[in-house]
Write an enzyme that holds these catalytic residues in place. Structure first.
Site, PDB file in Angstrom:
ATOM      1  CD  GLU A 196       0.432   0.283   1.350  1.00  0.00           C
ATOM      2  OE1 GLU A 196      -0.311  -0.584   0.976  1.00  0.00           O
ATOM      3  OE2 GLU A 196       0.633   1.727   0.602  1.00  0.00           O
ATOM      4  CE  LYS A 236      -4.165  -0.492   3.160  1.00  0.00           C
ATOM      5  NZ  LYS A 236      -3.190  -0.614   1.778  1.00  0.00           N
ATOM      6  CB  CYS A 254      -1.282   2.941   2.267  1.00  0.00           C
ATOM      7  SG  CYS A 254      -1.389   3.707   0.686  1.00  0.00           S
TER       8      CYS A 254
END
Length: 264
Positions: free
Chosen positions: A40, A112, A150
């Site tokens: 990321e 995301k 994440c």
């Protein structure tokens, strides 16, 4: 298939980050990797999110992604890296994982879903969430990869949706915020998502001091095939896809999964 997880220590110097991505990609390709996963915010990162991320944002056909595509093409690899993608909201870009095929074409882009509003941070103040919660997958060398970023790791529903969409490998890019027990949680949750879904997990994480390192590759039974420490670097592992079938024969979790409804 041989997969690599690369662990840079990205900064707010985009040119330097792209050079490091190119260097680690060359190293991974030299080790025989067909797919190379970066974390990321691989192309732009700071200890805390701020308004500069919006200024660093570019569209997926901009110069940053063009350079990533060139690196993939030059080494004949599938390259996945976290970029800051311009969104319709000028002050809140997307946190995106972009996957480039060996010919340099964009294979997939995952924005995301679960923004990190935790541990005193508010990613949503500076980043737009994905407009859709649909799982994003891509194929490389006959293997289906599912993309996660994440904080997504803490939400098992997304990993399950990716597995049901056909993902054999969960490609996880992260900049896991350091803290008490955080390295343990990263490793435990990565193994859990592999075991939950009888898939491989390849997790690339930023190196310290911004993140925790510990990039890893885990098999469907939770066995750690490869693990990095805190230092920047690359590690590879060969994924035996028959391991998925044998695990699901023993534990048919995907076939048997039933999601309880919380509604009356």
């Amino acid at each position: 298939m041989r997969v690599a997880v690369a662990q840079p220590a990205s900064t707010d110097d985009v040119a330097a980050n792209l050079a490091e991505i190119a260097r680690l990609s060359e190293e991974a390709a030299g080790l025989g990797a067909e797919v190379v996963l970066f974390p990321e915010y691989a192309t732009y990162e700071k200890k805390r999110l701020d308004e500069t991320f919006a200024r660093a944002a570019q569209p997926l056909d901009g110069p940053v992604c063009a350079e990533l595509a060139s690196t993939a093409r030059r080494h004949g690899i599938t390259l996945v890296a976290g970029v800051v993608e311009a969104s319709p909201a000028p002050d809140r870009p997307y946190n995106t994982l972009a996957a480039f095929s060996p010919d340099g074409t964009l294979a997939a882009a995952y924005r995301k879903i679960h923004l990190f509003d935790a541990q005193g941070q508010r990613e949503s103040d500076f980043i737009s969430p994905a407009p859709s919660a649909e799982p994003v997958t891509f194929d490389a060398g006959g293997v289906t990869f599912g993309l996660m970023t994440c904080y997504d790791l803490r939400f098992p529903e997304l990993a399950a949706a990716l597995a049901e969409a056909g993902a054999q490998v969960l490609a996880l890019g992260a900049s896991w915020v350091p803290g008490e027990l955080k390295t343990q949680q990263w490793r435990t949750l990565s193994a859990a998502r592999a075991i939950d879904n009888a898939v491989f997990v390849a997790g690339s994480c930023q190196a310290p001091p911004i993140s925790i390192g510990s990039s890893l590759i885990i098999d469907p039974q939770g066995d750690v095939l490869a693990l990095l420490g805190p230092d920047p670097g690359v590690v590879v592992a060969d994924l035996d896809l028959a391991r998925i079938a044998s695990t699901r024969l023993e534990f048919p979790v995907v076939e048997q999964r039933r999601i309880p409804s919380s509604r009356p």
